[in-house]
Write a protein that holds these residues in place. Structure first.
Motif, PDB file in Angstrom:
ATOM      1  N   THR A  51      37.618   7.426  90.584  1.00 28.85           N
ATOM      2  CA  THR A  51      38.307   7.339  89.295  1.00 28.85           C
ATOM      3  C   THR A  51      38.402   5.873  88.877  1.00 28.85           C
ATOM      4  O   THR A  51      39.375   5.195  89.187  1.00 28.85           O
ATOM      5  CB  THR A  51      39.711   7.970  89.377  1.00 28.85           C
ATOM      6  N   PRO A  52      37.393   5.392  88.171  1.00 33.42           N
ATOM      7  CA  PRO A  52      37.391   3.968  87.784  1.00 33.42           C
ATOM      8  C   PRO A  52      38.481   3.659  86.768  1.00 33.42           C
ATOM      9  O   PRO A  52      38.876   4.533  85.992  1.00 33.42           O
ATOM     10  CB  PRO A  52      35.999   3.776  87.172  1.00 33.42           C
ATOM     11  N   PRO A  53      38.951   2.420  86.792  1.00 34.77           N
ATOM     12  CA  PRO A  53      39.967   2.037  85.810  1.00 34.77           C
ATOM     13  C   PRO A  53      39.365   1.921  84.412  1.00 34.77           C
ATOM     14  O   PRO A  53      38.200   1.593  84.255  1.00 34.77           O
ATOM     15  CB  PRO A  53      40.455   0.677  86.312  1.00 34.77           C
ATOM     16  N   ILE A  54      40.197   2.211  83.431  1.00 39.08           N
ATOM     17  CA  ILE A  54      39.842   1.998  82.032  1.00 39.08           C
ATOM     18  C   ILE A  54      40.663   0.788  81.620  1.00 39.08           C
ATOM     19  O   ILE A  54      41.899   0.853  81.558  1.00 39.08           O
ATOM     20  CB  ILE A  54      40.179   3.242  81.191  1.00 39.08           C
ATOM     21  N   GLU A  55      39.989  -0.323  81.382  1.00 42.50           N
ATOM     22  CA  GLU A  55      40.691  -1.591  81.180  1.00 42.50           C
ATOM     23  C   GLU A  55      40.557  -2.093  79.749  1.00 42.50           C
ATOM     24  O   GLU A  55      39.548  -1.881  79.093  1.00 42.50           O
ATOM     25  CB  GLU A  55      40.123  -2.650  82.129  1.00 42.50           C
ATOM     26  N   ASP A  56      41.582  -2.783  79.303  1.00 40.64           N
ATOM     27  CA  ASP A  56      41.525  -3.560  78.076  1.00 40.64           C
ATOM     28  C   ASP A  56      42.428  -4.778  78.257  1.00 40.64           C
ATOM     29  O   ASP A  56      42.932  -5.025  79.359  1.00 40.64           O
ATOM     30  CB  ASP A  56      41.871  -2.718  76.838  1.00 40.64           C
ATOM     31  N   LEU A  76      44.333   1.677  82.886  1.00 34.97           N
ATOM     32  CA  LEU A  76      44.792   3.040  83.054  1.00 34.97           C
ATOM     33  C   LEU A  76      43.826   3.705  84.030  1.00 34.97           C
ATOM     34  O   LEU A  76      42.616   3.496  83.944  1.00 34.97           O
ATOM     35  CB  LEU A  76      44.749   3.767  81.709  1.00 34.97           C
ATOM     36  N   VAL A  77      44.355   4.482  84.965  1.00 33.57           N
ATOM     37  CA  VAL A  77      43.515   5.207  85.915  1.00 33.57           C
ATOM     38  C   VAL A  77      43.950   6.666  85.918  1.00 33.57           C
ATOM     39  O   VAL A  77      45.130   6.966  86.119  1.00 33.57           O
ATOM     40  CB  VAL A  77      43.634   4.629  87.348  1.00 33.57           C
ATOM     41  N   ARG A 134      45.491  16.820  98.300  1.00 38.63           N
ATOM     42  CA  ARG A 134      44.770  16.132  97.231  1.00 38.63           C
ATOM     43  C   ARG A 134      45.368  14.734  97.176  1.00 38.63           C
ATOM     44  O   ARG A 134      46.428  14.524  96.598  1.00 38.63           O
ATOM     45  CB  ARG A 134      44.942  16.878  95.905  1.00 38.63           C
ATOM     46  N   ILE A 135      44.701  13.803  97.829  1.00 36.92           N
ATOM     47  CA  ILE A 135      45.193  12.434  97.993  1.00 36.92           C
ATOM     48  C   ILE A 135      44.605  11.547  96.904  1.00 36.92           C
ATOM     49  O   ILE A 135      43.393  11.558  96.672  1.00 36.92           O
ATOM     50  CB  ILE A 135      44.762  11.866  99.373  1.00 36.92           C
ATOM     51  N   PHE A 136      45.470  10.763  96.267  1.00 33.88           N
ATOM     52  CA  PHE A 136      45.003   9.770  95.308  1.00 33.88           C
ATOM     53  C   PHE A 136      45.357   8.388  95.838  1.00 33.88           C
ATOM     54  O   PHE A 136      46.531   8.083  96.080  1.00 33.88           O
ATOM     55  CB  PHE A 136      45.638   9.970  93.922  1.00 33.88           C
ATOM     56  N   VAL A 137      44.351   7.558  96.040  1.00 29.31           N
ATOM     57  CA  VAL A 137      44.553   6.192  96.539  1.00 29.31           C
ATOM     58  C   VAL A 137      44.991   5.313  95.370  1.00 29.31           C
ATOM     59  O   VAL A 137      44.326   5.250  94.338  1.00 29.31           O
ATOM     60  CB  VAL A 137      43.264   5.655  97.188  1.00 29.31           C
ATOM     61  N   ILE A 138      46.139   4.646  95.561  1.00 30.45           N
ATOM     62  CA  ILE A 138      46.713   3.832  94.489  1.00 30.45           C
ATOM     63  C   ILE A 138      46.454   2.347  94.706  1.00 30.45           C
ATOM     64  O   ILE A 138      45.960   1.652  93.830  1.00 30.45           O
ATOM     65  CB  ILE A 138      48.238   4.084  94.376  1.00 30.45           C
TER      66      ILE A 138
END
Length: 175
Positions: A32-37, A42-43, A82-86
């Motif tokens: 899940t790549p970051p959406i950056e501005d 936002l991820v 369902r693990i999400f790495v932060i």
């Protein structure tokens, strides 16, 4: 004069970026790549359209791991994780202990970081462990398919060093 060509590497990743080696049936790692501005990033953590696990979201928790520490080995009989790495640099390792699985006894490990986050679907019957291989506290979130049962936890543990899983976090991770 003799020359040595060496051994050519085998393909490890598909053109789509999917890891091809040491697969475990039902283990899904969705990057899940970051959406950056200019304001930040936002991820996305979870979307049902990713088709990772159709079970509803019923429970969530957040966990931390101190540098060099290990959480695992743990397996569940009733729930999928369902693990999400932060945050941080995390070495995740998996061992398929499901006798009816086509990948029975397969072992797989991967490193996931805050710059390359992922949602990991871990099927019941697959042992898993994680080590913080970074220098700062690591963080992850779990969205398991069942809420934690405080009276009868669905957690079965093995010591970090054991005779079942062919991996030693201390020596195999190089720490």
């Amino acid at each position: 004069m003799k020359t040595v060509d060496g051994i050519k590497d085998q393909q490890l990743i598909s053109e789509e970026g999917e890891v091809l080696r040491d697969k475990i049936e039902g283990l899904i790692i969705h990057r899940t790549p970051p959406i950056e501005d200019e304001r930040g990033e936002l991820v996305e953590i979870y979307r049902s359209t990713w088709n990772i696990n159709s079970a509803p979201l019923v429970y969530a928790y957040f966990a931390t791991i101190r540098p060099k520490k290990i959480k695992g080995w743990v397996v569940h009989k009733l729930q999928d994780d369902r693990i999400f790495v932060i945050k941080g640099v995390q070495l995740w390792a998996f061992f398929d202990n499901r006798p009816d699985s086509p990948t029975y006894k397969n072992f797989f490990k991967t490193t996931i970081t805050e710059r390359n986050r992922a949602l990991i679907n871990i099927p019941k019957g697959v042992y898993h462990g994680v080590q913080n291989i970074g220098t700062e506290e690591a963080q992850f979130m779990n969205l398991p398919t069942q809420p934690y049962d405080r009276l009868s936890p669905d957690k079965y543990r093995l010591p970090v060093k054991n005779d079942l899983i062919p991996f030693d976090f201390y020596s195999d991770a190089g720490l």
